[in-house]
Design a protein around this motif. Structure first.
Motif, PDB file in Angstrom:
ATOM      1  N   LEU A 129     -14.041 -28.367 -67.559  1.00  0.00           N
ATOM      2  CA  LEU A 129     -13.563 -27.053 -67.122  1.00  0.00           C
ATOM      3  C   LEU A 129     -12.720 -27.172 -65.863  1.00  0.00           C
ATOM      4  CD1 LEU A 129     -16.732 -24.863 -67.746  1.00  0.00           C
ATOM      5  CD2 LEU A 129     -14.603 -24.870 -69.071  1.00  0.00           C
ATOM      6  N   GLU A 130     -13.155 -28.009 -64.938  1.00  0.00           N
ATOM      7  CA  GLU A 130     -12.356 -28.250 -63.734  1.00  0.00           C
ATOM      8  C   GLU A 130     -11.038 -28.911 -64.097  1.00  0.00           C
ATOM      9  OE1 GLU A 130     -15.051 -29.436 -60.119  1.00  0.00           O
ATOM     10  OE2 GLU A 130     -15.848 -30.404 -61.921  1.00  0.00           O
ATOM     11  N   ALA A 131     -11.076 -29.782 -65.090  1.00  0.00           N
ATOM     12  CA  ALA A 131      -9.860 -30.457 -65.528  1.00  0.00           C
ATOM     13  C   ALA A 131      -8.848 -29.467 -66.088  1.00  0.00           C
ATOM     14  CB  ALA A 131     -10.204 -31.517 -66.575  1.00  0.00           C
ATOM     15  N   ILE A 132      -9.321 -28.476 -66.850  1.00  0.00           N
ATOM     16  CA  ILE A 132      -8.407 -27.473 -67.399  1.00  0.00           C
ATOM     17  C   ILE A 132      -7.708 -26.723 -66.271  1.00  0.00           C
ATOM     18  CG2 ILE A 132      -8.230 -25.346 -68.757  1.00  0.00           C
ATOM     19  CD1 ILE A 132     -10.669 -26.320 -70.360  1.00  0.00           C
TER      20      ILE A 132
ATOM     21  N   LEU B 161      -5.128 -28.993 -64.676  1.00  0.00           N
ATOM     22  CA  LEU B 161      -3.968 -29.187 -65.549  1.00  0.00           C
ATOM     23  C   LEU B 161      -3.069 -27.956 -65.565  1.00  0.00           C
ATOM     24  CD1 LEU B 161      -5.687 -31.023 -68.542  1.00  0.00           C
ATOM     25  CD2 LEU B 161      -3.764 -31.915 -67.212  1.00  0.00           C
ATOM     26  N   LYS B 162      -3.652 -26.771 -65.666  1.00  0.00           N
ATOM     27  CA  LYS B 162      -2.840 -25.554 -65.720  1.00  0.00           C
ATOM     28  C   LYS B 162      -2.107 -25.308 -64.412  1.00  0.00           C
ATOM     29  CE  LYS B 162      -2.321 -23.777 -68.828  1.00  0.00           C
ATOM     30  NZ  LYS B 162      -1.408 -24.167 -69.947  1.00  0.00           N
ATOM     31  N   GLN B 163      -2.696 -25.735 -63.302  1.00  0.00           N
ATOM     32  CA  GLN B 163      -2.031 -25.575 -62.003  1.00  0.00           C
ATOM     33  C   GLN B 163      -0.873 -26.543 -61.835  1.00  0.00           C
ATOM     34  OE1 GLN B 163      -5.227 -26.050 -59.170  1.00  0.00           O
ATOM     35  NE2 GLN B 163      -5.787 -23.879 -59.229  1.00  0.00           N
ATOM     36  N   ASN B 164      -1.055 -27.756 -62.312  1.00  0.00           N
ATOM     37  CA  ASN B 164      -0.062 -28.805 -62.055  1.00  0.00           C
ATOM     38  C   ASN B 164       0.846 -29.121 -63.242  1.00  0.00           C
ATOM     39  OD1 ASN B 164      -0.877 -29.786 -59.260  1.00  0.00           O
ATOM     40  ND2 ASN B 164      -2.833 -29.898 -60.337  1.00  0.00           N
ATOM     41  N   TYR B 165       0.374 -28.873 -64.454  1.00  0.00           N
ATOM     42  CA  TYR B 165       1.160 -29.169 -65.653  1.00  0.00           C
ATOM     43  C   TYR B 165       1.010 -28.021 -66.648  1.00  0.00           C
ATOM     44  CZ  TYR B 165       0.485 -33.738 -63.480  1.00  0.00           C
ATOM     45  OH  TYR B 165       0.415 -34.780 -62.579  1.00  0.00           O
ATOM     46  N   PRO B 166       1.509 -26.837 -66.310  1.00  0.00           N
ATOM     47  CA  PRO B 166       1.280 -25.652 -67.152  1.00  0.00           C
ATOM     48  C   PRO B 166       1.889 -25.749 -68.535  1.00  0.00           C
ATOM     49  CG  PRO B 166       2.922 -25.199 -65.453  1.00  0.00           C
ATOM     50  CD  PRO B 166       2.322 -26.537 -65.117  1.00  0.00           C
TER      51      PRO B 166
ATOM     52  N   PHE C 282     -16.064 -19.103 -73.326  1.00  0.00           N
ATOM     53  CA  PHE C 282     -15.444 -18.126 -72.425  1.00  0.00           C
ATOM     54  C   PHE C 282     -14.759 -18.823 -71.260  1.00  0.00           C
ATOM     55  CE2 PHE C 282     -17.416 -13.673 -73.001  1.00  0.00           C
ATOM     56  CZ  PHE C 282     -17.290 -13.774 -74.372  1.00  0.00           C
ATOM     57  N   ASP C 283     -15.488 -19.727 -70.612  1.00  0.00           N
ATOM     58  CA  ASP C 283     -14.957 -20.379 -69.419  1.00  0.00           C
ATOM     59  C   ASP C 283     -13.716 -21.211 -69.737  1.00  0.00           C
ATOM     60  OD1 ASP C 283     -16.934 -19.229 -67.912  1.00  0.00           O
ATOM     61  OD2 ASP C 283     -18.188 -21.019 -67.795  1.00  0.00           O
ATOM     62  N   ALA C 284     -13.747 -21.917 -70.857  1.00  0.00           N
ATOM     63  CA  ALA C 284     -12.615 -22.770 -71.220  1.00  0.00           C
ATOM     64  C   ALA C 284     -11.372 -21.954 -71.545  1.00  0.00           C
ATOM     65  CB  ALA C 284     -12.991 -23.667 -72.405  1.00  0.00           C
ATOM     66  N   MET C 285     -11.531 -20.868 -72.308  1.00  0.00           N
ATOM     67  CA  MET C 285     -10.379 -20.057 -72.685  1.00  0.00           C
ATOM     68  C   MET C 285      -9.818 -19.307 -71.480  1.00  0.00           C
ATOM     69  SD  MET C 285     -10.060 -20.855 -75.861  1.00  0.00           S
ATOM     70  CE  MET C 285      -8.937 -19.675 -76.613  1.00  0.00           C
TER      71      MET C 285
END
Length: 220
Positions: free
Chosen positions: A73-76, A79-84, A101-104
């Motif tokens: 979850l932290e990885a997601i 990734l979205k912050q640095n490689y959207p 829920f948390d992942a989506m």
């Protein structure tokens, strides 16, 4: 969601999974698929993150949640912050409501369980590249519940009857080919309607379109 690659280009896929046997088997199957290239697999996100800094980013990442070091979850989020532009599909054994829920919410565009046959997972990778939302049937009700809890409606939008039918099917977890079969239309026709929905909604992904349909009161 990023725009799918043109048909004459190869989609690169990375696997972040701490079971080396599972990752190797899946990578081999992906590499047998035309248009797919599984270039790298990593046993942790920390390892993958170091590689990302010095490499071309992949189009798709298949990500386990229960990883050593940084949790999936932290990885997601990272990734979205640095490689959207990367499409993140969770591939895990954790099918609990909270995990989904948390992942989506963190930015995953799909959620698959490892109990799925490898062939189904490979098929789902093609779907996400083409703008779909790959979900294992066991977690689909959780995602629909999540989309229904989106913010209040904003305005009315002019959708055709067919577009509403397609949105309903997407919300129920159907993929493009399944929708085409159910509505007795060609898959390319489904794609045409999806592009129209995206344009009218001002979105670029299936999850965003379904979420907005719930916000607008088009889906209930």
């Amino acid at each position: 969601m990023t725009t799918p690659n043109p048909l004459n280009e190869t989609t690169t896929v990375w696997i972040i999974e701490d079971s080396s046997d599972y990752a190797e088997h899946l990578a081999n199957l992906l590499n047998l698929e035309e248009g797919l290239n599984c270039e790298q697999s990593f046993g942790s996100y920390d390892e993958a993150r170091s590689f990302l800094k010095n490499s071309m980013v992949p189009d798709v990442i298949l990500l386990d949640l229960n990883l050593p070091g940084m949790h999936g979850l932290e990885a997601i989020v990272d990734l979205k912050q640095n490689y959207p532009e990367i499409l993140i599909v969770v591939l895990t054994i954790a099918g609990k409501r909270r995990s989904v829920f948390d992942a989506m919410r963190a930015g995953a565009v799909g959620y698959l369980l490892k109990t799925e046959p490898f062939e189904v997972i490979v098929k789902q990778i093609h779907e996400v590249i083409e703008g779909g939302m790959p979900l294992s049937s066991a977690v689909t009700p959780y995602v629909v519940e999540l989309l229904k809890s989106a913010p209040d409606r904003v305005s009315n939008l002019d959708l055709t009857k067919r577009e509403v039918e397609i949105l309903n099917n997407l919300a129920n977890g159907l993929q493009r080919k399944e929708i085409a079969d159910q509505l007795s239309i060609a898959t390319v026709t489904v794609d045409y309607h999806l592009r129209s929905i995206y344009r009218k909604f001002g979105v670029h992904s299936t999850p965003a379109a379904v979420a907005k349909a719930f916000r607008e009161g088009i889906l209930k």
